[in-house]
Design a protein around this motif. Structure first.
Motif, short mmCIF file in Angstrom:
data_model
loop_
_atom_site.label_atom_id
_atom_site.label_comp_id
_atom_site.label_asym_id
_atom_site.label_seq_id
_atom_site.Cartn_x
_atom_site.Cartn_y
_atom_site.Cartn_z
N LEU A 21 109.26 -39.06 7.69
CA LEU A 21 107.96 -38.85 6.77
C LEU A 21 106.99 -39.42 7.72
N GLU A 22 107.20 -40.66 8.67
CA GLU A 22 106.02 -41.30 9.27
C GLU A 22 105.42 -39.90 10.48
N GLN A 24 105.78 -36.98 10.22
CA GLN A 24 105.14 -35.84 9.63
C GLN A 24 103.81 -36.45 9.23
N HIS A 25 103.44 -37.50 8.80
CA HIS A 25 102.12 -38.13 8.54
C HIS A 25 101.23 -38.06 9.75
N TRP A 29 100.61 -34.42 7.86
CA TRP A 29 101.36 -33.84 6.84
C TRP A 29 101.78 -35.23 6.05
N LYS A 30 101.15 -35.44 4.97
CA LYS A 30 101.73 -36.68 4.25
C LYS A 30 102.45 -35.85 2.89
N PHE A 43 104.83 -31.30 1.27
CA PHE A 43 103.59 -32.20 2.22
C PHE A 43 102.53 -31.34 2.03
N CYS A 46 96.68 -33.47 5.58
CA CYS A 46 96.00 -34.51 5.80
C CYS A 46 95.46 -35.12 7.27
N TYR A 51 100.90 -44.07 9.73
CA TYR A 51 101.30 -44.57 8.16
C TYR A 51 102.88 -44.99 8.30
N TYR A 53 106.06 -45.60 6.27
CA TYR A 53 106.75 -45.17 5.00
C TYR A 53 108.04 -46.10 4.97
N ARG A 89 104.18 -45.96 0.98
CA ARG A 89 103.44 -45.92 2.30
C ARG A 89 102.09 -46.73 2.17
N LYS A 91 98.87 -47.59 5.41
CA LYS A 91 98.24 -47.50 6.79
C LYS A 91 99.04 -48.43 7.60
#
Length: 181
Positions: A21-22, A24-25, A29-30, A43, A46, A51, A53, A89, A91
Motif C-alpha cells: 500500500l505504501e 502504491q501511494h 495511488w491511495k 485505489f 493522488c 505515506y 500504512y 495511514r 504522512k
C-alpha cells in the motif's frame, strides 16, 4: 480516477500488505477500499507522496470511538475496515517513532497473537468437520461420487492446514522478533 488491483495477502502477511500500500501511494495511488473478500484493492489517483500504512487487528467492535480517537490524536487516518482488520495511514515523518501505530514491541507481538488465535478459531471447526465427514466416508467408500467429493474436500482441508501452518510460522516469527526488541 480510480483503479482496481487484485492481490492476495494471507493473515500473517499484513506487513507485506502495508509495504504494498505504501508503494502504491508513492506511485500516486491511495487505497480507498477493497472488494471481493479483500482480494481486489480499490485505489484513487493522488499526488505521489511518502505515506505510512499500518494495519491493526481488533477482535471486538466495542469502544470503537475511543479506539479511533486514540489513532486520530496521533495523526493517523482510519480509512478502511475489512473483517477485523483496520487500515490506517499518515504522512511519513522524520521521527521513526511516529511512523508506527504500536509504540512498543510487546504491542506488536500481542497483535500477532490475536491474529494467531483467530486463525485457529477458524481452522479448528473445519478440522472437526473433516474428521466427522471422514467417518461417513469410511461407511460409503464404495460410492464413486462420494469418493470424488471426499477427495476434493480432503485436498481443500490439506490446503487450509498448510496455509494455517505457514501463517502460524510467520506470526510466531513476528512474535519472537518483537520479544527480543
Amino acid at each position: 480516477m480510480k483503479k482496481e488491483k487484485m492481490k492476495f495477502f494471507g493473515l500473517a502477511d499484513y506487513l507485506e500488505e502495508e509495504r504494498f500500500l505504501e508503494e502504491q501511494h508513492r506511485n500516486g495511488w491511495k487505497m480507498v477500499g477493497a472488494k471481493k473478500f479483500g482480494l481486489v484493492y480499490v485505489f484513487e489517483k493522488c499526488e505521489p507522496e511518502e505515506y505510512i500504512y499500518q494495519l491493526d487487528f481488533k477482535e471486538d467492535a466495542q469502544a470503537e470511538e475511543d479506539y479511533f480517537q486514540l489513532f486520530e490524536d496521533c495523526g493517523w487516518e482510519s480509512f478502511h475496515k475489512l473483517n477485523s482488520w483496520y487500515y490506517f495511514r499518515k504522512k511519513k515523518t522524520e521521527n521513526e517513532d511516529e511512523n508506527v501505530i504500536f509504540s512498543d514491541s510487546a504491542s506488536r507481538a500481542e497483535m500477532a497473537k490475536k491474529v494467531m488465535r483467530m486463525q485457529w478459531l477458524v481452522l479448528l471447526p473445519i478440522l472437526i468437520i473433516f474428521f466427522s465427514v471422514s467417518s461417513s466416508f469410511a461407511s460409503n467408500a464404495s460410492s464413486t461420487v462420494w469418493t470424488i467429493v471426499f477427495t476434493i474436500y480432503a485436498c481443500f482441508v490439506v490446503f487450509l492446514v498448510a496455509l494455517g501452518i505457514r501463517t502460524y510460522w510467520k506470526l510466531n516469527k513476528i512474535i519472537e522478533d518483537n520479544k527480543s526488541v
